[in-house]
Write a protein that holds these residues in place. Structure first.
Motif, PDB file in Angstrom:
ATOM      1  N   VAL A  39       0.823  -1.209   0.000  1.00 37.29           N
ATOM      2  CA  VAL A  39       0.000   0.000   0.000  1.00 37.29           C
ATOM      3  C   VAL A  39       0.862   1.265   0.000  1.00 37.29           C
ATOM      4  CG1 VAL A  39      -1.844   1.262   1.172  1.00 37.29           C
ATOM      5  CG2 VAL A  39      -1.811  -1.247   1.244  1.00 37.29           C
ATOM      6  N   HIS A  40       0.566   2.150  -0.948  1.00 45.58           N
ATOM      7  CA  HIS A  40       1.213   3.459  -1.026  1.00 45.58           C
ATOM      8  C   HIS A  40       0.125   4.529  -1.030  1.00 45.58           C
ATOM      9  CE1 HIS A  40       5.340   2.085  -2.241  1.00 45.58           C
ATOM     10  NE2 HIS A  40       4.626   0.994  -2.460  1.00 45.58           N
ATOM     11  N   VAL A  41       0.271   5.523  -0.182  1.00 46.60           N
ATOM     12  CA  VAL A  41      -0.663   6.646  -0.134  1.00 46.60           C
ATOM     13  C   VAL A  41      -0.012   7.837  -0.828  1.00 46.60           C
ATOM     14  CG1 VAL A  41      -1.948   8.243   1.347  1.00 46.60           C
ATOM     15  CG2 VAL A  41      -1.628   5.848   2.053  1.00 46.60           C
ATOM     16  N   VAL A  42      -0.719   8.452  -1.757  1.00 42.17           N
ATOM     17  CA  VAL A  42      -0.241   9.679  -2.402  1.00 42.17           C
ATOM     18  C   VAL A  42      -1.216  10.796  -2.053  1.00 42.17           C
ATOM     19  CG1 VAL A  42       0.195  10.860  -4.583  1.00 42.17           C
ATOM     20  CG2 VAL A  42       0.922   8.482  -4.278  1.00 42.17           C
ATOM     21  N   THR A  43      -0.688  11.854  -1.460  1.00 49.45           N
ATOM     22  CA  THR A  43      -1.519  12.974  -1.024  1.00 49.45           C
ATOM     23  C   THR A  43      -0.786  14.278  -1.286  1.00 49.45           C
ATOM     24  OG1 THR A  43      -2.865  13.802   0.826  1.00 49.45           O
ATOM     25  CG2 THR A  43      -0.654  13.017   1.360  1.00 49.45           C
ATOM     26  N   THR A  44      -1.509  15.383  -1.296  1.00 47.60           N
ATOM     27  CA  THR A  44      -0.881  16.689  -1.452  1.00 47.60           C
ATOM     28  C   THR A  44      -1.017  17.475  -0.156  1.00 47.60           C
ATOM     29  OG1 THR A  44      -2.932  17.542  -2.430  1.00 47.60           O
ATOM     30  CG2 THR A  44      -1.208  16.826  -3.936  1.00 47.60           C
ATOM     31  N   CYS A  45      -0.052  18.324   0.084  1.00 44.75           N
ATOM     32  CA  CYS A  45       0.052  18.988   1.385  1.00 44.75           C
ATOM     33  C   CYS A  45       0.453  20.444   1.180  1.00 44.75           C
ATOM     34  CB  CYS A  45       1.093  18.246   2.229  1.00 44.75           C
ATOM     35  SG  CYS A  45       1.402  18.959   3.832  1.00 44.75           S
ATOM     36  N   ARG A  46      -0.294  21.359   1.785  1.00 50.51           N
ATOM     37  CA  ARG A  46      -0.006  22.785   1.627  1.00 50.51           C
ATOM     38  C   ARG A  46       1.317  23.186   2.276  1.00 50.51           C
ATOM     39  NH1 ARG A  46      -4.390  25.934  -0.126  1.00 50.51           N
ATOM     40  NH2 ARG A  46      -6.393  24.816  -0.209  1.00 50.51           N
ATOM     41  N   SER A  47       1.766  22.447   3.263  1.00 48.15           N
ATOM     42  CA  SER A  47       2.997  22.819   3.969  1.00 48.15           C
ATOM     43  C   SER A  47       4.242  22.142   3.397  1.00 48.15           C
ATOM     44  CB  SER A  47       2.875  22.486   5.462  1.00 48.15           C
ATOM     45  OG  SER A  47       2.678  21.093   5.655  1.00 48.15           O
ATOM     46  N   CYS A  48       4.074  21.290   2.379  1.00 46.37           N
ATOM     47  CA  CYS A  48       5.221  20.592   1.780  1.00 46.37           C
ATOM     48  C   CYS A  48       5.871  21.457   0.696  1.00 46.37           C
ATOM     49  CB  CYS A  48       4.789  19.265   1.166  1.00 46.37           C
ATOM     50  SG  CYS A  48       4.302  18.009   2.351  1.00 46.37           S
ATOM     51  N   GLU A  49       7.179  21.592   0.740  1.00 45.13           N
ATOM     52  CA  GLU A  49       7.895  22.317  -0.302  1.00 45.13           C
ATOM     53  C   GLU A  49       8.460  21.379  -1.354  1.00 45.13           C
ATOM     54  OE1 GLU A  49      10.796  24.777   1.534  1.00 45.13           O
ATOM     55  OE2 GLU A  49       9.326  26.057   2.562  1.00 45.13           O
ATOM     56  N   SER A  50       8.612  20.107  -0.995  1.00 44.79           N
ATOM     57  CA  SER A  50       9.114  19.097  -1.917  1.00 44.79           C
ATOM     58  C   SER A  50       8.534  17.749  -1.506  1.00 44.79           C
ATOM     59  CB  SER A  50      10.647  19.048  -1.897  1.00 44.79           C
ATOM     60  OG  SER A  50      11.107  18.732  -0.591  1.00 44.79           O
ATOM     61  N   VAL A  76      -7.465  20.712 -11.281  1.00 46.48           N
ATOM     62  CA  VAL A  76      -7.460  20.635 -12.741  1.00 46.48           C
ATOM     63  C   VAL A  76      -6.181  21.219 -13.358  1.00 46.48           C
ATOM     64  CG1 VAL A  76      -9.966  20.745 -12.820  1.00 46.48           C
ATOM     65  CG2 VAL A  76      -8.648  22.868 -13.032  1.00 46.48           C
ATOM     66  N   GLY A  77      -5.286  21.790 -12.531  1.00 48.23           N
ATOM     67  CA  GLY A  77      -4.103  22.452 -13.052  1.00 48.23           C
ATOM     68  C   GLY A  77      -2.807  21.750 -12.690  1.00 48.23           C
ATOM     69  N   PRO A  78      -1.839  22.502 -12.178  1.00 50.76           N
ATOM     70  CA  PRO A  78      -0.511  21.930 -11.918  1.00 50.76           C
ATOM     71  C   PRO A  78      -0.505  20.828 -10.860  1.00 50.76           C
ATOM     72  CG  PRO A  78      -0.702  24.156 -11.005  1.00 50.76           C
ATOM     73  CD  PRO A  78      -1.886  23.942 -11.876  1.00 50.76           C
ATOM     74  N   GLY A  79      -1.405  20.914  -9.884  1.00 45.66           N
ATOM     75  CA  GLY A  79      -1.487  19.853  -8.883  1.00 45.66           C
ATOM     76  C   GLY A  79      -1.832  18.518  -9.517  1.00 45.66           C
ATOM     77  N   ARG A  80      -2.762  18.542 -10.464  1.00 42.86           N
ATOM     78  CA  ARG A  80      -3.154  17.327 -11.171  1.00 42.86           C
ATOM     79  C   ARG A  80      -1.979  16.735 -11.940  1.00 42.86           C
ATOM     80  NH1 ARG A  80      -5.659  16.371 -16.463  1.00 42.86           N
ATOM     81  NH2 ARG A  80      -6.890  14.458 -16.356  1.00 42.86           N
ATOM     82  N   ARG A  81      -1.241  17.576 -12.640  1.00 44.21           N
ATOM     83  CA  ARG A  81      -0.095  17.080 -13.416  1.00 44.21           C
ATOM     84  C   ARG A  81       0.945  16.435 -12.508  1.00 44.21           C
ATOM     85  NH1 ARG A  81      -1.103  21.931 -16.182  1.00 44.21           N
ATOM     86  NH2 ARG A  81       0.526  23.035 -15.019  1.00 44.21           N
ATOM     87  N   ARG A  82       1.219  17.066 -11.370  1.00 39.39           N
ATOM     88  CA  ARG A  82       2.226  16.522 -10.455  1.00 39.39           C
ATOM     89  C   ARG A  82       1.783  15.172  -9.891  1.00 39.39           C
ATOM     90  NH1 ARG A  82       6.532  18.193  -6.917  1.00 39.39           N
ATOM     91  NH2 ARG A  82       6.454  20.332  -7.679  1.00 39.39           N
ATOM     92  N   VAL A  83       0.526  15.067  -9.476  1.00 39.08           N
ATOM     93  CA  VAL A  83       0.022  13.816  -8.914  1.00 39.08           C
ATOM     94  C   VAL A  83       0.085  12.699  -9.955  1.00 39.08           C
ATOM     95  CG1 VAL A  83      -2.071  12.642  -8.115  1.00 39.08           C
ATOM     96  CG2 VAL A  83      -1.429  14.848  -7.133  1.00 39.08           C
ATOM     97  N   ARG A  84      -0.346  12.976 -11.171  1.00 39.82           N
ATOM     98  CA  ARG A  84      -0.342  11.961 -12.225  1.00 39.82           C
ATOM     99  C   ARG A  84       1.072  11.459 -12.510  1.00 39.82           C
ATOM    100  NH1 ARG A  84      -4.896  11.829 -15.582  1.00 39.82           N
ATOM    101  NH2 ARG A  84      -3.655  11.523 -17.457  1.00 39.82           N
ATOM    102  N   GLU A  85       2.025  12.379 -12.615  1.00 38.44           N
ATOM    103  CA  GLU A  85       3.415  11.991 -12.880  1.00 38.44           C
ATOM    104  C   GLU A  85       3.978  11.146 -11.744  1.00 38.44           C
ATOM    105  OE1 GLU A  85       5.408  15.674 -13.516  1.00 38.44           O
ATOM    106  OE2 GLU A  85       4.467  16.039 -15.489  1.00 38.44           O
ATOM    107  N   TYR A  86       3.668  11.542 -10.515  1.00 40.95           N
ATOM    108  CA  TYR A  86       4.218  10.813  -9.366  1.00 40.95           C
ATOM    109  C   TYR A  86       3.604   9.413  -9.276  1.00 40.95           C
ATOM    110  CZ  TYR A  86       6.375  10.252  -4.787  1.00 40.95           C
ATOM    111  OH  TYR A  86       7.153   9.814  -3.744  1.00 40.95           O
ATOM    112  N   VAL A  87       2.295   9.322  -9.455  1.00 40.99           N
ATOM    113  CA  VAL A  87       1.625   8.023  -9.402  1.00 40.99           C
ATOM    114  C   VAL A  87       2.145   7.107 -10.502  1.00 40.99           C
ATOM    115  CG1 VAL A  87      -0.586   6.845  -9.725  1.00 40.99           C
ATOM    116  CG2 VAL A  87      -0.454   8.860  -8.250  1.00 40.99           C
ATOM    117  N   ALA A  88       2.298   7.639 -11.702  1.00 37.18           N
ATOM    118  CA  ALA A  88       2.816   6.833 -12.807  1.00 37.18           C
ATOM    119  C   ALA A  88       4.212   6.310 -12.489  1.00 37.18           C
ATOM    120  CB  ALA A  88       2.826   7.652 -14.090  1.00 37.18           C
TER     121      ALA A  88
END
Length: 377
Positions: A39-50, A76-88
């Motif tokens: 199991v891998h969890v992928v999430t986005t965080c407002r306080s994360c710089e990297s 729908v913007g840059p957050g989506r692109r980053r998540v998709r690339e990381y998951v892939a």
């Protein structure tokens, strides 16, 4: 099987913010206990710089920086692109996306499962914020496009399934949200007249009517106390709730607990005589599930997903959320009748064991993953 769970996930799993985070914590823990899942969890965080990675209960948690001025532009913007690339890059066998993350991973050429936790366009209208109608129409367009793309959808309530009619093209699976196992092990030491409610303080949750119902009950001579847990999600509404408490002379009888931990919620349920949630819009609220698991009768709204959770007159009562008299009447009925309270609590727990236990939900969900992978191949 390598699984990516794309979802909102709290930094402190003992203090989830809202229902999606609570569900994610409970489900990930249950899934990580299954030997055949990585199991891998992928999430986005407002306080994360990297991007960062950590371990929690046997699952790898990947946190990515939040990108975008608001939720919509993030989704729908840059957050989506980053998540998709990381998951892939993780190269999973299957993706299980929750809430807004389903929109972010749509059209990815990987077996996908999507859980809908609510309807953002409907919540936006209920929030009564600036430009609510315009924002709701935009969200509706984005959400409907996301739902139509999903090959497998987990419906947490018949209410969700009904709303998907004519929109969803994939297979719909009916699985309830899981709750923490500890809610089934609460030792009840009930305190007379205690009403407990948990939810973000905002117009959709309708705490104002609950406060007014408490005022009615006290005016009729019933010694009741309301304990309201939840962070203030709408500052102006929070101020209105506090002002109404003071205006009705309830400052000694209504406690605003703020955001509390899972353990503190369990302590509150241990002493509560009734759990009340009179929201205008809900899919399958975690607070109701947790109260039922603890054996606490529930008084809740007669709309949306709530009637599918509480059997009126059996495990609790359904009320009109616009009618403080109705709310007060049903809460009073439960608190005044010891035998009714005991029978409703026992039935609520029986239902919860069958539908909401995390081990059972994790196993049902794993079967959906297997089906998604087989169909994709």
């Amino acid at each position: 099987m390598k699984l990516v769970v794309a979802t909102s996930f709290p930094k402190d799993p003992s203090r989830p913010f809202g229902g999606v985070e609570a569900v994610s914590v409970n489900l990930v823990k249950g899934l990580a206990e299954l030997d055949d899942l990585d199991v891998h969890v992928v999430t986005t965080c407002r306080s994360c710089e990297s991007p960062t990675q950590s371990q929690w209960c046997g699952a790898a948690v990947h946190r990515l920086p939040w990108e975008g001025r608001n939720v919509l532009t993030h989704v729908v913007g840059p957050g989506r692109r980053r998540v998709r690339e990381y998951v892939a890059g993780l190269d999973p066998d299957v993706i299980h996306a929750h809430d807004i993350y389903g929109i972010m991973v749509k059209q990815m050429a990987i077996p996908r499962v999507f859980t809908i936790h609510g309807f953002i366009h409907a919540d936006t209208l209920e929030a009564q914020a600036r430009f609510a109608r315009v924002r709701s129409r935009i969200w509706r367009s984005v959400e409907l496009a996301g739902w139509a793309d999903q090959p497998h959808i987990i419906s947490i309530s018949p209410y969700v399934r009904e709303r998907l009619s004519g929109i969803a093209k994939g297979v719909i699976h009916d699985i309830d949200n899981p709750i923490a196992e500890g809610f089934f092990d609460i030792a009840r030491v009930e305190q007379k007249g205690v009403i407990f409610s948990a939810g973000l303080i905002c117009p959709r949750k309708n705490q104002l009517k609950l406060v007014e119902a408490v005022g009615i009950l006290r005016a009729r001579g019933l010694d009741v106390r309301l304990r309201l847990a939840g962070a203030v999600a709408d500052r102006q509404y929070g101020e209105r709730v506090e002002n109404r408490i003071n205006m009705l002379g309830l400052d000694k009888h209504v406690a605003l607990l703020g955001s509390i931990s899972v353990e503190q919620v369990q302590d509150e349920l241990a002493s509560a005589g009734v759990f009340a949630l009179v929201s205008f819009e809900e899919g399958s609220p975690m607070g109701i599930e947790e109260a039922m698991a603890a054996g606490v009768p529930v008084v809740t709204s007669n709309r949306c997903g709530m009637p599918y959770m509480v059997r009126d007159g059996v495990s609790g009562f359904l009320v009109d959320p616009h009618d403080e008299e109705d709310i007060a009447w049903r809460i009073g009925e439960v608190l005044k009748d010891d035998s009714l309270r005991a029978s409703m609590g026992a039935k609520a727990r029986e239902i919860a064991l069958d539908r909401f236990h995390p081990a059972a939900v994790a196993q049902r969900t794993r079967e959906v993953y297997r089906r998604a992978v087989r169909k994709h191949r």
